[in-house]
Design a protein around this motif. Structure first.
Motif, short mmCIF file in Angstrom:
data_model
loop_
_atom_site.label_atom_id
_atom_site.label_comp_id
_atom_site.label_asym_id
_atom_site.label_seq_id
_atom_site.Cartn_x
_atom_site.Cartn_y
_atom_site.Cartn_z
N MET A 9 5.58 10.87 -0.69
CA MET A 9 6.00 11.08 0.69
C MET A 9 4.78 11.14 1.60
O MET A 9 3.75 11.72 1.26
N SER A 10 4.91 10.51 2.76
CA SER A 10 3.86 10.55 3.76
C SER A 10 4.49 10.21 5.11
O SER A 10 5.70 9.93 5.19
N ASP A 11 3.68 10.24 6.15
CA ASP A 11 4.22 9.91 7.47
C ASP A 11 4.62 8.45 7.58
O ASP A 11 5.56 8.12 8.30
N ARG A 12 3.91 7.57 6.88
CA ARG A 12 4.22 6.14 6.95
C ARG A 12 3.96 5.50 5.57
O ARG A 12 2.96 4.82 5.37
N PRO A 13 4.84 5.74 4.62
CA PRO A 13 4.65 5.14 3.30
C PRO A 13 4.76 3.62 3.36
O PRO A 13 5.59 3.07 4.07
N GLU A 61 -1.26 -13.56 3.34
CA GLU A 61 -1.79 -12.20 3.48
C GLU A 61 -1.04 -11.24 2.56
O GLU A 61 0.15 -11.40 2.29
N PRO A 62 -1.73 -10.21 2.08
CA PRO A 62 -1.08 -9.22 1.20
C PRO A 62 0.10 -8.54 1.90
O PRO A 62 0.13 -8.40 3.12
N LEU A 63 1.03 -8.07 1.08
CA LEU A 63 2.23 -7.42 1.60
C LEU A 63 2.13 -5.90 1.59
O LEU A 63 3.09 -5.21 1.95
N GLY A 64 0.99 -5.37 1.19
CA GLY A 64 0.86 -3.94 0.99
C GLY A 64 1.04 -3.09 2.22
O GLY A 64 1.45 -1.93 2.13
N GLU A 65 0.75 -3.63 3.41
CA GLU A 65 0.87 -2.83 4.63
C GLU A 65 2.31 -2.73 5.15
O GLU A 65 2.56 -2.04 6.14
N THR A 66 3.24 -3.37 4.49
CA THR A 66 4.64 -3.30 4.90
C THR A 66 5.14 -1.86 4.78
O THR A 66 5.08 -1.26 3.70
N ALA A 67 5.64 -1.30 5.87
CA ALA A 67 6.17 0.06 5.85
C ALA A 67 7.49 0.09 5.07
O ALA A 67 8.32 -0.82 5.19
N LEU A 68 7.68 1.14 4.29
CA LEU A 68 8.84 1.19 3.39
C LEU A 68 10.14 1.60 4.06
O LEU A 68 11.22 1.37 3.51
#
Length: 325
Positions: free
Chosen positions: A127-131, A287-294
């Motif tokens: 959990m985080s503010d923007r996972p 580009e990588p997809l890692g920055e996509t917010a969940l």
């Protein structure tokens, strides 16, 4: 009595934590699978009951799957946050440490038709503010039809496969040739005219000497790279719209008034597993997809995807697709 009940709940929560997240997500997916298979042939499973928060049609079978997710979470007792396709963000227990991103049925249309291309998808992040997808620590894809599953986590080097028989999985292909490519493409919410203009020539080149498939499930398609059955998966609608915003009316017509590109719950688990298995998986810009917010379903957070078993094939796809249609 109240103190005893609280003590029993804390003991149950500790037990669930000690069992490990793998056991938890496998049991969750198995519970969903059992409920879906039991209800698949019932009247109403094919009826559209409404639309998800993202705008995708929700069938009667989706209702069954969503209910099964929450029943398992409630019965298990572990404090978690759950983000699912139809119900959005829900919390069970106080101060949950983990967020479960669940697509209870990725591939509802194949599921209600009794076809194999449907999975239960579960990704787990702190959990985080923007996972983000980059924060995923555990991932599971379970086939609805067979119960076979792929699992991976941050603490292991490889993807674990269960139920795929004696063959070693993951088993990525080594193909680099577009003409021999076995690949899948997406049409749901995507104007067929635009898709044909973007990669119709690649379909023509590969349909006979390779194979072209439409599974209506991003997770199933990406998982076939890991099993060695496919070489690539392509969903490029989001890039076409980003490059040419004037196409918005066409995408909205195809999506019954909404933009239906890849949502985070569609790909969160699949991206984690594909990367761990050594596949190349990016958006359609490479580009990588890692920055996509969940937990963000907005058009700006929707994604495209190009996945391939080899870097050479991935590069050939990015270069071979016609981006201005």
């Amino acid at each position: 009595m109240k103190e005893r009940g609280m003590k029993e709940r804390r003991m149950k929560e500790r037990t669930m934590t000690e069992r490990g997240m793998k056991d938890y997500v496998v049991a969750l997916a198995s519970s969903v699978r059992e409920a879906v298979l039991a209800a698949r042939d019932q009247a109403g499973s094919r009826l559209v009951r409404g639309h998800s928060p993202g705008g995708d049609a929700q069938f009667g079978l989706d209702d069954v799957a969503e209910a099964a997710v929450w029943k398992y979470v409630a019965d298990a007792g572990l404090p978690v946050a759950v983000y699912s396709e139809d119900r959005g963000l829900q919390f069970h227990g106080e101060r949950p440490e983990h967020l479960l991103v669940v697509d209870p049925i990725d591939g509802t249309r194949p599921a209600v038709a009794g076809l194999e291309s449907a999975t239960v998808s579960v990704a787990v992040a702190r959990m985080s503010d923007r996972p983000r997808i980059a924060d995923v620590e555990h991932a599971l894809l379970m086939e609805l039809g067979t119960g076979a599953y792929l699992y991976g986590d941050r603490d292991t080097d490889t993807v674990q496969a269960h139920g795929y028989g004696p063959a070693a999985v993951p088993a990525l292909t080594t193909n680099t040739d577009l003409t021999r490519m076995f690949w899948s493409i997406e049409f749901n919410g995507h104007p067929a005219r635009l898709m044909a203009g973007a990669y119709g020539h690649l379909i023509d080149r590969s349909a006979n000497t390779g194979g072209v498939f439409v599974f209506n499930s991003a997770t199933y398609s990406i998982s076939r790279l890991l099993t060695g059955q496919l070489d690539a998966y392509v969903d490029i609608g989001n890039r076409l719209l980003r490059d040419t915003p004037a196409l918005l009316p066409e995408f909205e017509r195809a999506g019954n008034g909404r933009v239906l590109h890849l949502f985070p719950y569609d790909i969160a688990a699949a991206v984690f597993l594909a990367e761990k298995a050594g596949a190349v998986i990016t958006d359609a810009y490479g580009e990588p997809l890692g920055e996509t917010a969940l937990t963000d379903l907005s058009v700006l957070n929707q994604r495209s995807c190009v996945a391939a078993s080899t870097p050479e094939l991935h590069r050939a796809l990015l270069e071979g697709i016609t981006w201005q249609v």
